[in-house]
Design a protein around this motif. Sequence first.
Motif, PDB file in Angstrom:
ATOM      1  N   ASN A   9       0.863  -1.174   0.000  1.00 45.78           N
ATOM      2  CA  ASN A   9       0.000   0.000   0.000  1.00 45.78           C
ATOM      3  C   ASN A   9       0.905   1.231   0.000  1.00 45.78           C
ATOM      4  O   ASN A   9       1.484   1.567   1.027  1.00 45.78           O
ATOM      5  N   LYS A  11       0.164   4.263  -0.266  1.00 43.80           N
ATOM      6  CA  LYS A  11      -0.449   5.459   0.337  1.00 43.80           C
ATOM      7  C   LYS A  11      -0.188   6.690  -0.550  1.00 43.80           C
ATOM      8  O   LYS A  11      -0.111   6.557  -1.767  1.00 43.80           O
ATOM      9  N   HIS A  98      -9.401   1.085   5.179  1.00 44.52           N
ATOM     10  CA  HIS A  98      -8.128   1.311   5.864  1.00 44.52           C
ATOM     11  C   HIS A  98      -8.366   2.276   7.030  1.00 44.52           C
ATOM     12  O   HIS A  98      -9.165   3.207   6.917  1.00 44.52           O
ATOM     13  N   GLU A 100      -6.777   4.708   8.067  1.00 41.97           N
ATOM     14  CA  GLU A 100      -6.557   6.126   7.736  1.00 41.97           C
ATOM     15  C   GLU A 100      -7.789   6.719   7.046  1.00 41.97           C
ATOM     16  O   GLU A 100      -8.101   7.901   7.217  1.00 41.97           O
ATOM     17  N   GLU A 170      -5.161  -4.978  10.759  1.00 41.89           N
ATOM     18  CA  GLU A 170      -4.130  -3.962  10.968  1.00 41.89           C
ATOM     19  C   GLU A 170      -4.395  -3.226  12.281  1.00 41.89           C
ATOM     20  O   GLU A 170      -5.160  -2.257  12.309  1.00 41.89           O
ATOM     21  N   ALA A 174      -0.027  -0.353  15.506  1.00 37.68           N
ATOM     22  CA  ALA A 174       1.161  -0.914  14.841  1.00 37.68           C
ATOM     23  C   ALA A 174       1.416  -0.273  13.478  1.00 37.68           C
ATOM     24  O   ALA A 174       2.457  -0.520  12.866  1.00 37.68           O
ATOM     25  N   ILE A 175       0.487   0.558  12.996  1.00 39.85           N
ATOM     26  CA  ILE A 175       0.637   1.109  11.643  1.00 39.85           C
ATOM     27  C   ILE A 175       1.601   2.287  11.642  1.00 39.85           C
ATOM     28  O   ILE A 175       1.349   3.307  12.305  1.00 39.85           O
ATOM     29  N   GLY A 176       2.698   2.129  10.914  1.00 39.91           N
ATOM     30  CA  GLY A 176       3.663   3.215  10.759  1.00 39.91           C
ATOM     31  C   GLY A 176       4.381   3.591  12.047  1.00 39.91           C
ATOM     32  O   GLY A 176       5.029   4.630  12.109  1.00 39.91           O
ATOM     33  N   GLY A 215       0.906  -3.708   9.656  1.00 38.93           N
ATOM     34  CA  GLY A 215       1.329  -2.884  10.785  1.00 38.93           C
ATOM     35  C   GLY A 215       2.798  -3.098  11.057  1.00 38.93           C
ATOM     36  O   GLY A 215       3.180  -4.059  11.716  1.00 38.93           O
ATOM     37  N   SER A 216       3.638  -2.210  10.471  1.00 39.39           N
ATOM     38  CA  SER A 216       5.094  -2.285  10.654  1.00 39.39           C
ATOM     39  C   SER A 216       5.678  -3.651  10.313  1.00 39.39           C
ATOM     40  O   SER A 216       6.618  -4.116  10.961  1.00 39.39           O
ATOM     41  N   CYS A 217       5.105  -4.284   9.318  1.00 41.97           N
ATOM     42  CA  CYS A 217       5.671  -5.544   8.816  1.00 41.97           C
ATOM     43  C   CYS A 217       6.924  -5.180   8.002  1.00 41.97           C
ATOM     44  O   CYS A 217       6.903  -4.225   7.221  1.00 41.97           O
ATOM     45  N   LEU A 235      -0.213  -6.844   4.509  1.00 41.09           N
ATOM     46  CA  LEU A 235      -0.506  -5.567   3.848  1.00 41.09           C
ATOM     47  C   LEU A 235       0.579  -4.614   4.351  1.00 41.09           C
ATOM     48  O   LEU A 235       0.656  -4.310   5.540  1.00 41.09           O
ATOM     49  N   ILE A 236       1.422  -4.191   3.418  1.00 46.75           N
ATOM     50  CA  ILE A 236       2.664  -3.522   3.785  1.00 46.75           C
ATOM     51  C   ILE A 236       2.608  -2.051   3.400  1.00 46.75           C
ATOM     52  O   ILE A 236       2.366  -1.741   2.228  1.00 46.75           O
ATOM     53  N   GLY A 238       4.971   1.256   4.805  1.00 42.36           N
ATOM     54  CA  GLY A 238       6.308   1.843   4.665  1.00 42.36           C
ATOM     55  C   GLY A 238       7.300   0.981   3.905  1.00 42.36           C
ATOM     56  O   GLY A 238       7.991   1.464   2.996  1.00 42.36           O
TER      57      GLY A 238
HETATM   58  P1  PGA Z   1       2.966   0.179   7.746  1.00 44.89           P
HETATM   59  O1  PGA Z   1       1.485   0.388   7.163  1.00 44.89           O
HETATM   60  O2  PGA Z   1       3.490  -1.103   7.153  1.00 44.89           O
HETATM   61  O3  PGA Z   1       3.721   1.392   7.327  1.00 44.89           O
HETATM   62  O4  PGA Z   1       2.825   0.066   9.228  1.00 44.89           O
HETATM   63  C1  PGA Z   1       0.620  -0.685   6.975  1.00 44.89           C
HETATM   64  C2  PGA Z   1      -0.678  -0.176   6.370  1.00 44.89           C
HETATM   65  O5  PGA Z   1      -1.152   0.882   6.786  1.00 44.89           O
HETATM   66  O6  PGA Z   1      -1.258  -0.809   5.461  1.00 44.89           O
END
Ligand code: PGA
Length: 253
Positions: A9, A11, A98, A100, A170, A174-176, A215-217, A235-236, A238
């Motif tokens: 993703n 973004k 998502h 966001e 997600e 853990a996201i970003g 989430g920060s994978c 789902l990746i 960054g």
């Molecule tokens: P992240 O985002 O890998 O940067 O944590 C995951 C996502 O929001 O899909």
Amino acid sequence: MRKKIVAGNWKMNKTYEEALSLVSEIDNMVKDEVNGDVTVVIAPPFPFLQGVGKLMQGNDKLHLASQNISEHESGAYTGEVSGAMLKSVGTEYVIIGHSERRMYHHEDAQTLYKKMKAALAQGLKPIFCCGEPLEERDAENHFEYVGKQLHDSLSYLSNEEFDQVVVAYEPIWAIGTGRTASSQQAQEMHAYIREQLARTFDAEAAYNTSILYGGSCNPGNAKELFSQEDVDGGLIGGASLKSRDFADIVKSF
Ligand code: PGA
């Protein structure tokens, strides 16, 4: 058998030139290095879908996704993009719900249900995102929270529609953030999600649904996460913006 899927993703990142370079690099790495049956999904920003999609043709591991879809079919909805438009430029998957979008664009359960229907009506495969904020996890309310998200936006789909759905768990904390769910936390939530889906739809369909972790994978933790029984990929965010990192995650199965 359920599909193993790694989805990037992007973004709101990259210019057009940068997007084309990134997808070319990923295309080469996936072609040369990835054996086996991993479905690699790439979700660039709307204006880049067609160009990025063109460069992916000829590599049957790569599939195109959008990051959003309008719940409406067509008409006077300035700035929106319909399912038919997405389909017409070769999009196959759509990320829906998502966190966001839920947070910054106030997409509620009813809107997300309509977006699911809009995608499915065009033969697009939804990647439906769910996941709890930190306060719900701290209050040990995360299962109920995610269960409600699934119920409110998915439970009204037919079995046939549900067959097309991919789910992404997600956790918002853990996201970003660089803070990943442990493989145990991911596994227990994924198993719970599958159990909820099996109650709503038929058990075999739930068994065959791909449930992705997000989430920060990163290349350092993907192997451990993907080795869990109910984690069918990622789902990746960054790490999908760097071809080397993304390809290494794809190779983590
Ligand atoms: P992240 O985002 O890998 O940067 O944590 C995951 C996502 O929001 O899909």
